[in-house]
Design an enzyme around this catalytic site. Structure first.
Site, PDB file in Angstrom:
ATOM      1  N   LYS A  19       0.831  -1.200   0.000  1.00 33.89           N
ATOM      2  CA  LYS A  19       0.000   0.000   0.000  1.00 33.89           C
ATOM      3  C   LYS A  19       0.873   1.262   0.000  1.00 33.89           C
ATOM      4  CE  LYS A  19      -4.044  -2.050   2.314  1.00 33.89           C
ATOM      5  NZ  LYS A  19      -4.793  -2.122   3.606  1.00 33.89           N
ATOM      6  N   ARG A 127      -1.362 -14.341   4.226  1.00 30.42           N
ATOM      7  CA  ARG A 127      -2.196 -13.701   5.247  1.00 30.42           C
ATOM      8  C   ARG A 127      -1.473 -13.743   6.596  1.00 30.42           C
ATOM      9  NH1 ARG A 127      -6.215 -10.006   4.658  1.00 30.42           N
ATOM     10  NH2 ARG A 127      -6.953 -10.243   6.757  1.00 30.42           N
ATOM     11  N   THR A 133      -5.260  -7.200  10.647  1.00 29.98           N
ATOM     12  CA  THR A 133      -5.602  -5.930   9.987  1.00 29.98           C
ATOM     13  C   THR A 133      -5.171  -4.718  10.811  1.00 29.98           C
ATOM     14  OG1 THR A 133      -7.588  -7.027   9.118  1.00 29.98           O
ATOM     15  CG2 THR A 133      -7.565  -4.617   9.061  1.00 29.98           C
ATOM     16  N   ARG A 144       2.721  -6.356   9.280  1.00 28.60           N
ATOM     17  CA  ARG A 144       1.992  -5.273   9.951  1.00 28.60           C
ATOM     18  C   ARG A 144       2.464  -5.087  11.393  1.00 28.60           C
ATOM     19  NH1 ARG A 144      -3.857  -7.116   7.456  1.00 28.60           N
ATOM     20  NH2 ARG A 144      -3.856  -5.775   5.621  1.00 28.60           N
ATOM     21  N   ASN A 164      -1.681   0.090   7.075  1.00 27.16           N
ATOM     22  CA  ASN A 164      -1.117  -1.189   7.524  1.00 27.16           C
ATOM     23  C   ASN A 164      -0.244  -1.884   6.472  1.00 27.16           C
ATOM     24  OD1 ASN A 164      -3.233  -1.827   5.891  1.00 27.16           O
ATOM     25  ND2 ASN A 164      -4.433  -2.917   7.420  1.00 27.16           N
ATOM     26  N   HIS A 167      -1.864  -5.151   1.479  1.00 26.19           N
ATOM     27  CA  HIS A 167      -3.154  -5.829   1.321  1.00 26.19           C
ATOM     28  C   HIS A 167      -2.839  -7.268   0.929  1.00 26.19           C
ATOM     29  CE1 HIS A 167      -7.050  -7.068  -0.222  1.00 26.19           C
ATOM     30  NE2 HIS A 167      -6.355  -7.627  -1.219  1.00 26.19           N
TER      31      HIS A 167
HETATM   32  P1  ADP Z   1      -7.567  -6.822   5.652  1.00 27.63           P
HETATM   33  O1  ADP Z   1      -6.804  -5.774   4.867  1.00 27.63           O
HETATM   34  O2  ADP Z   1      -6.771  -7.367   6.799  1.00 27.63           O
HETATM   35  O3  ADP Z   1      -8.117  -7.915   4.770  1.00 27.63           O
HETATM   36  P2  ADP Z   1     -10.306  -5.762   5.811  1.00 27.63           P
HETATM   37  O4  ADP Z   1     -10.580  -6.476   4.536  1.00 27.63           O
HETATM   38  O5  ADP Z   1     -11.223  -5.981   6.958  1.00 27.63           O
HETATM   39  O6  ADP Z   1      -8.818  -6.078   6.346  1.00 27.63           O
HETATM   40  O7  ADP Z   1     -10.238  -4.187   5.567  1.00 27.63           O
HETATM   41  C1  ADP Z   1      -9.622  -3.648   4.418  1.00 27.63           C
HETATM   42  C2  ADP Z   1      -8.762  -2.462   4.818  1.00 27.63           C
HETATM   43  O8  ADP Z   1      -9.595  -1.410   5.277  1.00 27.63           O
HETATM   44  C3  ADP Z   1      -7.773  -2.704   5.956  1.00 27.63           C
HETATM   45  O9  ADP Z   1      -6.566  -3.289   5.555  1.00 27.63           O
HETATM   46  C4  ADP Z   1      -7.574  -1.294   6.492  1.00 27.63           C
HETATM   47  O10 ADP Z   1      -6.612  -0.564   5.740  1.00 27.63           O
HETATM   48  C5  ADP Z   1      -8.945  -0.677   6.294  1.00 27.63           C
HETATM   49  N1  ADP Z   1      -9.816  -0.745   7.476  1.00 27.63           N
HETATM   50  C6  ADP Z   1     -10.469  -1.822   7.953  1.00 27.63           C
HETATM   51  N2  ADP Z   1     -11.219  -1.514   9.027  1.00 27.63           N
HETATM   52  C7  ADP Z   1     -11.033  -0.193   9.234  1.00 27.63           C
HETATM   53  C8  ADP Z   1     -11.530   0.745  10.183  1.00 27.63           C
HETATM   54  N3  ADP Z   1     -12.373   0.405  11.121  1.00 27.63           N
HETATM   55  N4  ADP Z   1     -11.118   2.011  10.089  1.00 27.63           N
HETATM   56  C9  ADP Z   1     -10.269   2.396   9.135  1.00 27.63           C
HETATM   57  N5  ADP Z   1      -9.755   1.572   8.198  1.00 27.63           N
HETATM   58  C10 ADP Z   1     -10.134   0.289   8.239  1.00 27.63           C
HETATM   59 MG    MG Z   2      -9.651  -7.906   3.411  1.00 31.04          MG
END
Ligand code: ADP
Ligand code: MG
Length: 205
Positions: A19, A127, A133, A144, A164, A167
């Protein structure tokens, strides 16, 4: 298990994207090294600057995904004794939609690096390497956990997505959608790694 299912596991593919914060902090080499070091194979890789339309296609739009984001956000607020009402809504779907908007801002704010990674259980392994996340919950030793400091509550105060670093696809189905969306088949390469015989057991004659 059928031969074909086993073949699918052996050549499982996942999608990883560094990212904007990862690219701007020069963490690309670190991320790539971790993928290579664990033995997985990078079969496609490119730097690009995404449009809002592309990011909108990249993330799911279904109610389930939006509500899950809302739920995760509430859990994070509760954990730190914060009131989720400060977001302006307590509705999971509305929170999800808000986060989705912030994700468009975040992921179009600088170039990113996209890649396809192949190998047995690639989705779960990548993952695991990415980590939780929410950086504050991500284990040390994960990308992360080692390289980011953030939480939903902290990010949302400033009306932005959680930074973070990477992705990573969550399931093989998500991986198929993301790989098909970000890469054409000719951009994904088929080649043997020099250590591809690592799983062969030599037996004394
Ligand atoms: P991941 O990236 O671990 O698969 P998600 O698919 O749940 O997580 O969320 C996508 C992305 O959205 C996260 O990596 C993060 O950058 C952002 N995100 C998720 N939840 C929040 C939140 N509550 N507030 C702000 N950003 C969020
Ligand atoms: Mg996701």
């Amino acid at each position: 298990m059928s031969e074909t299912k086993m073949d699918l596991i052996e050549k499982e593919r996942t999608y990883l994207m560094i990212k904007p914060d990862g690219v701007k902090r020069s963490l690309a080499g670190e991320v790539i090294t971790r993928i290579e070091r664990c033995g997985l194979k990078i079969v496609a890789l490119k730097m690009f600057w995404a449009t809002r339309e592309q990011i909108n296609e990249h993330y799911p739009k279904d109610d389930g995904w939006l509500k899950r984001i809302g739920e995760k956000t509430k859990v994070n607020y509760d954990r730190y004794g914060l009131d989720v009402k400060s977001l302006g809504t307590e509705d999971n779907k509305e929170i999800g939609l808000m986060v989705r908007g912030w994700l468009l801002d975040y992921l179009t704010s600088a170039p990113m690096i996209k890649m396809v990674i192949e190998g047995p259980h690639a989705v779960d392994l990548v993952r695991k390497m990415a980590g939780n996340t929410i950086p504050a919950q991500a284990e040390m030793g994960t990308i992360r956990g080692d390289f980011s400091v953030d939480s939903a509550a902290f990010a949302n105060r400033d009306k932005r997505a959680i930074f973070n670093v990477v992705h990573a696809s969550e399931t093989p189905e998500e991986a198929r959608h993301e790989i098909g969306f970000w890469f054409s088949p000719e951009e994904i390469f088929d080649f043997e790694k020099t250590d591809s015989t690592i799983y062969k057991i030599d037996r004394a004659k």
